[in-house]
Design a protein around this motif. Structure first.
Motif, mmCIF file in Angstrom:
data_model
loop_
_atom_site.group_PDB
_atom_site.id
_atom_site.type_symbol
_atom_site.label_atom_id
_atom_site.label_comp_id
_atom_site.label_asym_id
_atom_site.label_seq_id
_atom_site.Cartn_x
_atom_site.Cartn_y
_atom_site.Cartn_z
ATOM 1 N N ARG A 81 0.870 -1.176 0.000
ATOM 2 C CA ARG A 81 0.000 0.000 0.000
ATOM 3 C C ARG A 81 0.902 1.220 0.000
ATOM 4 N N ILE A 82 0.448 2.276 -0.655
ATOM 5 C CA ILE A 82 1.266 3.493 -0.666
ATOM 6 C C ILE A 82 0.471 4.673 -0.131
ATOM 7 N N LEU A 83 1.206 5.619 0.414
ATOM 8 C CA LEU A 83 0.653 6.863 0.953
ATOM 9 C C LEU A 83 1.273 8.014 0.192
ATOM 10 N N VAL A 84 0.435 8.896 -0.338
ATOM 11 C CA VAL A 84 0.899 10.067 -1.067
ATOM 12 C C VAL A 84 0.374 11.312 -0.361
ATOM 13 N N VAL A 85 1.305 12.174 0.067
ATOM 14 C CA VAL A 85 0.953 13.447 0.686
ATOM 15 C C VAL A 85 1.253 14.541 -0.327
ATOM 16 N N PRO B 270 -3.473 -0.520 -3.165
ATOM 17 C CA PRO B 270 -4.281 0.551 -2.568
ATOM 18 C C PRO B 270 -3.443 1.803 -2.302
ATOM 19 N N VAL B 271 -4.052 2.965 -2.521
ATOM 20 C CA VAL B 271 -3.374 4.247 -2.375
ATOM 21 C C VAL B 271 -4.180 5.136 -1.432
ATOM 22 N N GLN C 24 -7.761 3.450 -1.496
ATOM 23 C CA GLN C 24 -8.651 3.297 -2.640
ATOM 24 C C GLN C 24 -7.853 2.813 -3.838
ATOM 25 N N PRO C 25 -8.542 2.328 -4.867
ATOM 26 C CA PRO C 25 -7.840 1.911 -6.084
ATOM 27 C C PRO C 25 -7.116 3.100 -6.724
ATOM 28 N N SER C 26 -6.076 2.802 -7.491
ATOM 29 C CA SER C 26 -5.258 3.874 -8.064
ATOM 30 C C SER C 26 -6.043 4.840 -8.937
ATOM 31 N N ALA C 27 -6.993 4.357 -9.729
ATOM 32 C CA ALA C 27 -7.777 5.254 -10.595
ATOM 33 C C ALA C 27 -8.565 6.264 -9.763
ATOM 34 N N THR D 83 3.688 0.385 2.506
ATOM 35 C CA THR D 83 4.973 -0.040 1.972
ATOM 36 C C THR D 83 5.856 1.163 1.689
ATOM 37 N N GLU D 84 5.269 2.229 1.117
ATOM 38 C CA GLU D 84 6.031 3.423 0.768
ATOM 39 C C GLU D 84 5.222 4.672 1.086
#
Length: 153
Positions: free
Chosen positions: A18-22, A59-60, A75-78, A107-108
């Motif tokens: 799973r990734i987290l984007v800020v 998941p993102v 949620q899904p990438s799209a 994960t990242e």
């Protein structure tokens, strides 16, 4: 269930990926770059590109530094890419990486920022910087105050 598990493995991802984007949406991200685009527009494009580079079943979670996304979730990438497009610049001068995501198992972790108002980012995040020096930039804010006893100084 076995078929579903095998299907996940065929994409080359594990269930724990799973990734987290800020995304930094503070006012300093409105600065124009040499290309004529804002730092914010470039950051949004880069974040969407990064998310698109992962498998569709990873998941993102999207979080913004001005807290426009009230309840971040995976949620899904799209869907995550659509959510990035809905984030706008804010005029708040106190951006933060929300503490609510500090304990999320991922994960990242990525932060897309210029670093101007956000300041230091926790070590576990990969910082993707959009700060670029621009020639011939001028001072945009002054602060004046009188000297006690002599208002002409």
């Amino acid at each position: 269930m076995i078929t579903a598990a095998a299907g996940r493995l065929s994409f080359g991802t594990e269930g724990s990926d799973r990734i987290l984007v800020v995304l930094d949406n503070s006012p300093s991200m409105a600065a124009l770059t040499n290309s004529g685009e804002t730092r914010f527009a470039l950051a949004k494009d880069a974040a969407a590109s990064l998310i698109g580079s992962y498998s569709n079943d990873v998941p993102v979670m999207i979080v913004d530094t001005q807290r426009q996304i009230i309840t971040p979730s995976f949620q899904p990438s799209a869907v995550a890419i659509e959510e990035i497009e809905s984030i706008t610049l804010s005029d708040g001068l106190d951006p933060i990486v929300p503490s609510v995501v500090s304990n999320v198992e991922v994960t990242e972790k990525f932060v897309f920022t210029d670093g101007v108002l956000l300041g230091s980012v926790p070590d576990e995040y990969e910082v993707i910087s959009f700060f670029k020096p621009i020639p011939n930039i001028g001072i945009t804010k002054f602060s004046f105050s009188g000297v006690p006893g002599d208002l002409s100084r």
